[in-house]
Every structure is written in structure tokens, then in C-alpha cells.
Design a protein around this motif. Structure first.
Motif, PDB file in Angstrom:
ATOM      1  N   ALA A   1       9.490  30.656  24.686  1.00 52.74           N
ATOM      2  CA  ALA A   1       8.468  31.692  24.498  1.00 52.74           C
ATOM      3  C   ALA A   1       7.759  31.514  23.162  1.00 52.74           C
ATOM      4  CB  ALA A   1       9.097  33.076  24.585  1.00 52.74           C
ATOM      5  N   LEU A   2       8.522  31.278  22.084  1.00 50.85           N
ATOM      6  CA  LEU A   2       7.904  31.097  20.773  1.00 50.85           C
ATOM      7  C   LEU A   2       7.064  29.822  20.723  1.00 50.85           C
ATOM      8  CD1 LEU A   2      10.794  32.307  18.447  1.00 50.85           C
ATOM      9  CD2 LEU A   2       8.666  33.493  18.985  1.00 50.85           C
ATOM     10  N   THR A   3       7.519  28.787  21.430  1.00 47.63           N
ATOM     11  CA  THR A   3       6.721  27.562  21.523  1.00 47.63           C
ATOM     12  C   THR A   3       5.395  27.854  22.219  1.00 47.63           C
ATOM     13  OG1 THR A   3       8.734  26.243  21.660  1.00 47.63           O
ATOM     14  CG2 THR A   3       6.713  25.187  22.388  1.00 47.63           C
ATOM     15  N   SER A   4       5.453  28.653  23.277  1.00 50.23           N
ATOM     16  CA  SER A   4       4.236  29.001  24.015  1.00 50.23           C
ATOM     17  C   SER A   4       3.325  29.912  23.208  1.00 50.23           C
ATOM     18  CB  SER A   4       4.614  29.671  25.342  1.00 50.23           C
ATOM     19  OG  SER A   4       5.400  28.801  26.113  1.00 50.23           O
ATOM     20  N   VAL A   5       3.911  30.812  22.416  1.00 48.42           N
ATOM     21  CA  VAL A   5       3.109  31.664  21.526  1.00 48.42           C
ATOM     22  C   VAL A   5       2.350  30.799  20.527  1.00 48.42           C
ATOM     23  CG1 VAL A   5       3.243  33.351  19.640  1.00 48.42           C
ATOM     24  CG2 VAL A   5       4.501  33.748  21.761  1.00 48.42           C
TER      25      VAL A   5
ATOM     26  N   ALA B   1       3.380  34.558  27.156  1.00 49.92           N
ATOM     27  CA  ALA B   1       4.488  34.395  26.210  1.00 49.92           C
ATOM     28  C   ALA B   1       4.418  35.450  25.111  1.00 49.92           C
ATOM     29  CB  ALA B   1       4.463  33.002  25.597  1.00 49.92           C
ATOM     30  N   MET B   2       3.201  35.782  24.673  1.00 48.59           N
ATOM     31  CA  MET B   2       3.045  36.820  23.656  1.00 48.59           C
ATOM     32  C   MET B   2       3.571  38.160  24.173  1.00 48.59           C
ATOM     33  SD  MET B   2      -0.701  35.925  22.141  1.00 48.59           S
ATOM     34  CE  MET B   2      -1.130  34.252  21.685  1.00 48.59           C
ATOM     35  N   VAL B   3       3.270  38.469  25.430  1.00 47.95           N
ATOM     36  CA  VAL B   3       3.761  39.706  26.046  1.00 47.95           C
ATOM     37  C   VAL B   3       5.290  39.676  26.105  1.00 47.95           C
ATOM     38  CG1 VAL B   3       3.808  41.058  28.188  1.00 47.95           C
ATOM     39  CG2 VAL B   3       1.643  40.092  27.357  1.00 47.95           C
ATOM     40  N   TYR B   4       5.856  38.530  26.465  1.00 47.79           N
ATOM     41  CA  TYR B   4       7.318  38.373  26.538  1.00 47.79           C
ATOM     42  C   TYR B   4       7.963  38.594  25.168  1.00 47.79           C
ATOM     43  CZ  TYR B   4      11.815  36.068  27.517  1.00 47.79           C
ATOM     44  OH  TYR B   4      13.142  35.773  27.665  1.00 47.79           O
TER      45      TYR B   4
ATOM     46  N   VAL C   1       6.722  40.284  22.631  1.00 44.81           N
ATOM     47  CA  VAL C   1       6.598  41.714  22.302  1.00 44.81           C
ATOM     48  C   VAL C   1       7.705  42.496  23.022  1.00 44.81           C
ATOM     49  CG1 VAL C   1       5.153  43.775  22.616  1.00 44.81           C
ATOM     50  CG2 VAL C   1       4.141  41.668  21.743  1.00 44.81           C
ATOM     51  N   GLY C   2       7.984  42.129  24.270  1.00 44.45           N
ATOM     52  CA  GLY C   2       9.070  42.767  25.022  1.00 44.45           C
ATOM     53  C   GLY C   2      10.422  42.555  24.355  1.00 44.45           C
ATOM     54  N   ILE C   3      10.658  41.342  23.855  1.00 47.46           N
ATOM     55  CA  ILE C   3      11.898  41.062  23.124  1.00 47.46           C
ATOM     56  C   ILE C   3      11.997  41.958  21.892  1.00 47.46           C
ATOM     57  CG2 ILE C   3      13.089  39.348  21.692  1.00 47.46           C
ATOM     58  CD1 ILE C   3      12.122  37.193  23.605  1.00 47.46           C
ATOM     59  N   MET C   4      10.883  42.065  21.157  1.00 45.85           N
ATOM     60  CA  MET C   4      10.884  42.879  19.931  1.00 45.85           C
ATOM     61  C   MET C   4      11.140  44.355  20.240  1.00 45.85           C
ATOM     62  SD  MET C   4       7.823  41.188  17.763  1.00 45.85           S
ATOM     63  CE  MET C   4       7.896  39.504  17.184  1.00 45.85           C
ATOM     64  N   ILE C   5      10.567  44.844  21.339  1.00 49.14           N
ATOM     65  CA  ILE C   5      10.804  46.234  21.748  1.00 49.14           C
ATOM     66  C   ILE C   5      12.286  46.423  22.091  1.00 49.14           C
ATOM     67  CG2 ILE C   5      10.344  47.953  23.561  1.00 49.14           C
ATOM     68  CD1 ILE C   5       7.433  46.826  23.610  1.00 49.14           C
ATOM     69  N   GLY C   6      12.863  45.449  22.826  1.00 47.44           N
ATOM     70  CA  GLY C   6      14.281  45.508  23.167  1.00 47.44           C
ATOM     71  C   GLY C   6      15.173  45.501  21.938  1.00 47.44           C
ATOM     72  N   VAL C   7      14.846  44.654  20.969  1.00 44.29           N
ATOM     73  CA  VAL C   7      15.614  44.591  19.720  1.00 44.29           C
ATOM     74  C   VAL C   7      15.500  45.910  18.964  1.00 44.29           C
ATOM     75  CG1 VAL C   7      15.709  43.487  17.442  1.00 44.29           C
ATOM     76  CG2 VAL C   7      15.496  42.078  19.491  1.00 44.29           C
ATOM     77  N   PHE C   8      14.297  46.470  18.925  1.00 42.17           N
ATOM     78  CA  PHE C   8      14.078  47.748  18.235  1.00 42.17           C
ATOM     79  C   PHE C   8      14.897  48.866  18.882  1.00 42.17           C
ATOM     80  CE2 PHE C   8      11.769  51.783  17.873  1.00 42.17           C
ATOM     81  CZ  PHE C   8      11.717  51.916  16.493  1.00 42.17           C
ATOM     82  N   ILE C   9      14.863  48.940  20.219  1.00 38.91           N
ATOM     83  CA  ILE C   9      15.626  49.974  20.938  1.00 38.91           C
ATOM     84  C   ILE C   9      17.121  49.810  20.671  1.00 38.91           C
ATOM     85  CG2 ILE C   9      16.318  50.771  23.245  1.00 38.91           C
ATOM     86  CD1 ILE C   9      13.396  50.148  24.131  1.00 38.91           C
ATOM     87  N   PHE C  10      17.600  48.568  20.739  1.00 35.92           N
ATOM     88  CA  PHE C  10      19.022  48.311  20.499  1.00 35.92           C
ATOM     89  C   PHE C  10      19.420  48.717  19.080  1.00 35.92           C
ATOM     90  CE2 PHE C  10      22.566  45.595  19.171  1.00 35.92           C
ATOM     91  CZ  PHE C  10      23.492  45.906  20.163  1.00 35.92           C
TER      92      PHE C  10
END
Length: 196
Positions: A112-116, A123-126, A128-137
Motif C-alpha cells: 500500500a505504501l509503495t502504491s501511495v 492505496a491512499m484510501v487503504y 487512511v483506513g489503516i490510520m483510522i484503525g490504529v487511532f481507534i485501537f
């Protein structure tokens, strides 16, 4: 000998510099191999492209043979290497969440980061989704903590779990990799090629 930075072979100050250089090289290899395409990773799950399976199987076999051979020669001590602690339920639930994310998006965090880096919007949307998941956790960690730290098994390896001699385990892993390569090649010949 052993790990290079903790044993003073490479100065500690170079830790971050080496990490950045290795990360850039890894990203370059991923992009050069076509792994920035979401179809590449999804292809493993849908059965039309097994490149990711072959690459990671190869990495596991080469790393394990290399580590134990270097240990045998005395250049590194396997006993000194860090083993990530195992929390069984956290690993199972995290693995399911990551697996669903892999199939749904066609990316793992590295691809994903390679694609970003090359400007792919999915990949950017993915990411952002990871960051939201990390924030929630992170924000609800006290709520997740009993599950996250439940069923602690210690710093174990697969070899510890099964009580297998490391050399036999590496031999079995190598045979499994060869069989996987052979079977996926057979499947690849029978499946219609997907061009992307």
C-alpha cells in the motif's frame, strides 16, 4: 558475533539511517516486481496469480536457512535474536482483520505504501483506513487490552510450539515451499492469464 548494532559492529546512530535505506530498497523492489498493483495480492486469494505466495515462501526459506547457517558458522547467534511475544487471541483476531483487509483492498501495508508513493488513490484510501484503525485501537486500548493481551504464550516460535528440531523444521519448510511452487505452477497453466 550476533546482531550488528547491539554488539557495536555498526554504531547505534546509524539505526534509523539503515532502516530508511532498507525501506527505500524494499519499496523499490516491490514496485519493480509489480507488487504495487492491488490485483497482484488479490490474485493469491482468487487463484490467478501466485507471485506473492512464491516471494514470501522464498523469503521465509532463505532467511531461515541463512540464519541457521550463519549461526552454525558462528557469525550470528540465533539465541540472541528477538522473538515477538505471542498473544494467541490478539494474533487470531488481528490476522482475520488483516486478512479481510488484504482481500478487500488487494494491499498489505508494505505494498500500500509503495502504491501511495506512485500516486494510486485506492492505496491512499487503504492507508487512511489503516490510520483510522490504529487511532481507534489506541484511543480504546483499555477496552481492547484484555483481549489483546489474553492467552499470552511467551516468546515462542513454531519450532517451540511443536517441539521440532530447527533443522528438521527448515527442511520441512523447504519441501513445503517446493511443493507449493510446483502446485501453483500447475494451477497457473490451467488458469486464464490476467493482464494488468
Amino acid at each position: 558475533m550476533g546482531p550488528l548494532i547491539p554488539n557495536g559492529v555498526i554504531p547505534y546512530e546509524w539505526d534509523s539511517v539503515l532502516a530508511i535505506l532498507i525501506g527505500i530498497a524494499f519499496g523499490f523492489v516491490l514496485e519493480s516486481s509489480g507488487f504495487s498493483s492491488s490485483r497482484k495480492l488479490a490474485g493469491v486469494f482468487y487463484g490467478y496469480d501466485f507471485a506473492v505466495l512464491k516471494v514470501f515462501f522464498t523469503a521465509a526459506v532463505v532467511a531461515s536457512i541463512g540464519l541457521y547457517y550463519m549461526d552454525y558458522l558462528g557469525y550470528i547467534s540465533v539465541a540472541e535474536l528477538y522473538v515477538q511475544p505471542t498473544y494467541l487471541w490478539g494474533a487470531i483476531i488481528g490476522g482475520v482483520i488483516m486478512g479481510v483487509g488484504f482481500v478487500a483492498a488487494g494491499f498489505c501495508p508494505g505494498t500500500a505504501l509503495t502504491s501511495v508513493a506512485i500516486g494510486k488513490i485506492d492505496a491512499m484510501v487503504y492507508v487512511v483506513g489503516i490510520m483510522i484503525g490504529v487511532f481507534i485501537f489506541a484511543e480504546f486500548y483499555t477496552l481492547f487490552q484484555p483481549l489483546y493481551e489474553g492467552s499470552f504464550l511467551g516468546n515462542i516460535t513454531v519450532m517451540d510450539s511443536f517441539g521440532v528440531n530447527p533443522y528438521w523444521f527448515i527442511f520441512i519448510l523447504t519441501i513445503a515451499a517446493i511443493l507449493a511452487f510446483y502446485l501453483t505452477d500447475l494451477l497457473g497453466k490451467k488458469i486464464k492469464k490476467v493482464f494488468y
